[in-house]
Design an enzyme around this catalytic site. Structure first.
Site, mmCIF file in Angstrom:
data_model
loop_
_atom_site.group_PDB
_atom_site.id
_atom_site.type_symbol
_atom_site.label_atom_id
_atom_site.label_comp_id
_atom_site.label_asym_id
_atom_site.label_seq_id
_atom_site.Cartn_x
_atom_site.Cartn_y
_atom_site.Cartn_z
ATOM 1 N N GLU A 159 74.841 -61.735 39.482
ATOM 2 C CA GLU A 159 74.173 -62.824 40.193
ATOM 3 C C GLU A 159 74.425 -64.158 39.488
ATOM 4 O O GLU A 159 74.647 -65.166 40.110
ATOM 5 C CB GLU A 159 72.667 -62.528 40.264
ATOM 6 C CG GLU A 159 71.877 -63.504 41.123
ATOM 7 C CD GLU A 159 70.365 -63.246 41.111
ATOM 8 O OE1 GLU A 159 69.925 -62.290 40.450
ATOM 9 O OE2 GLU A 159 69.649 -64.002 41.772
ATOM 10 N N SER A 183 64.937 -67.608 35.228
ATOM 11 C CA SER A 183 64.661 -69.043 35.108
ATOM 12 C C SER A 183 65.534 -69.656 34.011
ATOM 13 O O SER A 183 66.067 -68.940 33.155
ATOM 14 C CB SER A 183 63.185 -69.268 34.772
ATOM 15 O OG SER A 183 62.963 -68.953 33.407
ATOM 16 N N GLN A 215 66.266 -58.128 48.323
ATOM 17 C CA GLN A 215 66.149 -57.704 46.921
ATOM 18 C C GLN A 215 64.690 -57.561 46.513
ATOM 19 O O GLN A 215 63.973 -58.569 46.409
ATOM 20 C CB GLN A 215 66.831 -58.752 46.022
ATOM 21 C CG GLN A 215 66.732 -58.440 44.540
ATOM 22 C CD GLN A 215 67.188 -59.615 43.675
ATOM 23 O OE1 GLN A 215 67.224 -60.756 44.137
ATOM 24 N NE2 GLN A 215 67.531 -59.352 42.430
#
Ligand SMILES: Cc1cc2nc3c(=O)[nH]c(=O)nc-3n(C[C@H](O)[C@H](O)[C@H](O)COP(=O)(O)OP(=O)(O)OC[C@H]3O[C@@H](n4cnc5c(N)ncnc54)[C@H](O)[C@@H]3O)c2cc1C
Lengths: 382, 401
Positions: B244, B386, B126
């Site tokens: 994801e 994050s 990726q």
């Protein structure tokens, strides 16, 4: 009550600060790690020249009779620089055992050699089965003629693969967990029957496993009262924990500074990430944790020479708890705020994180000492 | 409201469980239980076993190898696979670029890429993050300029997981430098063998080689490798990142790690008795079990809601799964570190990428991987958006703040 350093102590602080600023940048540290023993002999000589290796020893033994505060100052500087050399093992721990418990003859012989940089020592105490229990000693010493014969295995001997001599704890009597029946012996690293297996530790320092088969020592190699050396071990370990607390504070302070600096320079979304309030508060929480740790390192320093064992042990345990917790929080958050960079070997913050993690596992982690403290009644009288 | 799975779902779960028990090679299972690193071949072997069974890409449409399972079945499958514990299929192909190609690619691309993703014949990585574009991904600078039938790509990607094995990289590249941030970005598939690509390893604090820098110097990419429309790449990326995050809770893996934790706490002696006999330690484990159970229930609620949602957009609740899932994984890694106590100290880093030392280990033979794993787990609150960014998403998308 006075938390201020004396002029002499400030001078010491400045000179060690300068030494590491000049010679221990992160890149230099990486080079020292590649040296044969995993640390720098030329730095070791500099420590000797500056008087750091004799710091806690009497003037008559080549030292400068510094106390726990002097050790704290040096250890904090070591922590900031992530120092690799066997200072803790040689000067504070094994050196402390000799200073507090060895015969005059032995002190006169050995302490000046430590101070001049010619003698590296290891304290071989921990054993595989002991976990954090200080009195769990299975290695045995049996009387043989005028001396002793030692058999068994010691583990996690800090810088054991660099040591010229070891102070080894062994059981002369009593059950495996008893405080009574413990003796301390000085053994040469080249003694027949002693073998050493060195390895790197997760923080980039070194340690060793020791195997002892029929290792002979004579009467003159005994340190402290044979069979009653445990209180001596406890004292030296408490002093070492105080020193480790100061080292951890140095490492935490360095991580905190790196993080705050990074917040000012790293830009995302067109602004420095230090502008995000959530990160500001995190950095503030890290400072709170750092100052709490610093306070407890000072407490440990002041209580390390205390003769009242109960009070001393309580203060030391309390400090170890705080150091472990603050170290974990500050280390984890320092990495988090750095993002991906914080996860890399190329950048220093991860190495500080690993050192404070390692410090937590030395001589009892936060959880272990919390248990000791709770069992001993806690700090506030009911 | 009914907590129970239907008898059919339970029968399905049992079938998956038996398959995992029988089909997963013992050597791979042992590595995962012990926390040792997998090598490329472990993933390839396992993916092909799944593919032979027809279970390589359950969530894809059936014409491309999907199983047609319900969201609950997919959940049960994943949970059993993680608990086995079996390797997680390499996400970059099956969970990231695969679904993007299915949703936005053309027929030629689907035929060209999807089968080899399902069988892991081609390894994908990726290429999103850049040195200057992490959380602020849309500020990426890697450019792709049209030149006849090609794009010419210049720039740098970083943190590229397992790029050292990759045959292909999917990249976000800037195709319109004049457009506003998000609007000039395209989604490009690049063959890693193309001249001008350099991969440089980055060593992580656990000693592993998991991430890389990837440099592009005048790299020529056929224009047919563009996915969807030019300058629409950001939409595809958002679609991908949403996928994801749902996978990122890793509840099954956490269950398997707690099992391991209890096993080791029973072996490790503390003061003449096993550590598990220490009530304080048991309470710590129980506390994380409570968190995990709550997360599992939350995950199931999200899964159940998927049945009735008819939006193509990911559920913002997936941010909850990412935050809690990563925190729980980190907490478990801390407890595993505490179990081994002083034997966290020796550095077990093997020099032969993933295999054991020839020498006997220092301390108990289960200790080696656990400190590195604790260090490594810090990544889970950084990558995949994050945890701070996840909270920003919750504040904006759920709370309207
Ligand atoms: C092990 C690992 C594997 C990875 N694999 C890949 C991969 O395969 N491919 C890929 O493209 N990327 C990958 N990444 C990159 C990952 O997605 C980025 O690290 C992540 O997006 C964070 O970006 P950054 O590291 O630049 O940190 P920064 O974005 O610089 O963030 C630094 C800190 O600031 C905080 N912050 C940033 N913005 C805000 C804000 N607005 N409000 C509050 N806090 C904020 C962050 O939360 C973080 O704590 C990987 C990362 C790691 C660690």
């Amino acid at each position: 009550m006075d938390f201020a350093l004396t002029d002499e102590q400030r001078l010491l602080q400045e000179s060690v600060g300068r030494l590491f600023a000049d010679h221990y940048a992160f890149g230099a540290r990486n080079r020292y790690r590649q040296e044969p023993e995993g640390w720098s002999h030329s730095m070791w000589q500099r420590y000797a020249d500056l008087g750091l290796l004799g710091l806690p020893f009497d003037e008559s033994h080549g030292g400068s009779a510094g106390g726990p505060v002097e050790t704290m100052i040096v250890m904090e500087a070591l922590g900031r620089a992530l120092v690799l050399e066997p200072y803790l093992a040689t000067v504070v721990l094994a050196g402390g055992l000799l200073r507090l418990g060895a015969s005059d003859a032995m002190r006169v012989d050995l302490l000046p050699k430590i101070a001049s940089g010619d003698l590296i020592l290891g304290f071989a105490h921990a054993e595989r089965q002991a976990r954090y229990h200080l009195s769990d000693i299975a290695v045995g010493a049996r009387r043989d003629g005028s001396g002793y014969v030692i058999d068994g295995a010691k583990s996690l001997v800090l810088h054991g693969d660099s040591a010229n001599k070891f102070v080894i704890s062994a059981r002369l009597g009593g059950g495996q967990h008893d405080r009574d029946g413990v003796g301390l012996f000085l053994v040469d690293a080249a003694a027949p029957g002693l073998s050493t297996r060195g390895y790197a530790t997760v923080d980039g320092l070194r340690a060793a496993e020791l195997a002892l088969t029929g290792v002979r020592v004579d009467e003159g190699s005994v340190i402290g009262p044979p069979g009653a050396a445990f209180p001596l071990i406890e004292r030296a370990v408490d002093m070492t924990i105080a020193a480790l607390a100061a080292e951890a504070v140095g490492a935490m302070a360095a991580m905190h500074e790196l993080t705050v600096d990074y917040m000012k320079t790293r830009k995302q979304f067109g602004v420095a990430i230090g502008g995000f309030q959530v990160l500001q508060h995190r950095a503030a929480d890290m400072l709170v944790a750092l100052e709490q740790a610093r306070s407890m390192a000072m407490l440990a320093t002041m209580m390390a020479p205390e003769d009242d064992v109960h009070e001393r042990r309580q203060a030391i345990s309390a400090a170890k708890v705080q150091i472990g917790r603050s170290g974990r929080f500050i280390g984890q958050q320092a990495i988090q705020i750095h993002g991906g960079i914080g996860m890399t070997m190329e950048y220093s913050v991860g190495h500080y994180f690993k050192r404070v993690t390692a410090i937590d596992t030395l001589f009892g982690d936060a959880d272990y000492h919390l248990g000791l403290l709770a069992e001993s009644g806690g700090l506030v009288a009911a | 409201m009914d907590l129970r799975f239907t008898p059919e779902e339970i029968a399905f779960r049992d079938e998956v469980r038996v398959f995992m028990r029988e089909a997963l090679p013992d050597a791979i299972r042992a590595k995962l239980i012990e926390g040792r690193r997998l090598v490329k071949d472990d993933l390839v072997v396992w993916q092909r076993i799944l593919n032979t069974k027809g279970w390589a890409v359950p969530h894809w449409p059936t014409e491309w190898g999907g199983t047609g399972w319900s969201p609950v079945q997919i959940y049960l499958f994943r949970d059993e696979m993680q608990q086995a514990p079996a390797p997680e299929p390499l996400p970059f192909g099956v969970s990231m670029v695969g679904p993007v190609i299915i949703a936005f690619g053309n027929e030629t691309q689907k035929k060209r890429y999807l089968p080899s993703i399902a069988n892991l014949d081609e390894w994908w990585c990726q290429g999103f993050s850049e040195p200057g574009a992490g959380s602020d991904l849309a500020s990426l600078k890697t450019t792709a300029k049209r030149d006849g039938g090609d794009y010419i790509v210049n720039g740098q990607k970083t943190w590229t997981t397992l790029a050292q094995y990759a045959d292909w990289i999917f990249c976000l590249v800037r195709t319109d430098p004049a457009a506003k941030k998000q609007q000039g970005i395209s989604f490009l598939l690049i063959d890693m063998k193309t001249p001008g690509i350099t991969v440089r390893p980055i060593q992580t604090i656990d000693g592993g080689h998991e991430v890389n820098e990837v440099f592009f110097d005048e790299v020529r990419v056929p224009a047919e490798n563009l996915v969807g429309e030019e300058n629409k790449g950001w939409d595809y990326a958002k679609f991908l990142l949403g996928n994801e995050r749902t996978g990122i809770a890793r509840i099954g893996i956490s269950k398997a790690r707690i099992r391991r934790l209890k096993q080791l706490a029973a072996l490790e002696q503390a003061g003449g008795r096993p550590l598990i006999a220490d009530e304080r330690f048991r309470c710590k484990i129980a506390a994380v079990e409570v968190e995990l159970k709550a997360l599992e229930m939350t995950q199931l609620r999200v899964v159940a809601a998927e049945r009735t949602r008819n939006s193509n957009k990911p559920d913002p609740a997936s941010s909850i799964l990412k935050i809690k899932g990563s925190e729980i994984q980190q907490t478990i890694s801390e407890l595993l570190l505490e179990v081994i106590g002083p034997y966290a100290l020796p550095d077990p880093i093997p020099h032969d990428d993933g295999e054991r030392w020839n020498e006997p280990p220092i301390g108990p033979d289960w200790a080696g991987p656990l400190a590195p794993q604790y260090f490594n787990m810090r990544k889970t609150s950084i990558y995949g958006g994050s945890n701070e960014i996840q909270k920003n998403i919750i504040a904006k998308a759920i709370l309207g703040l």
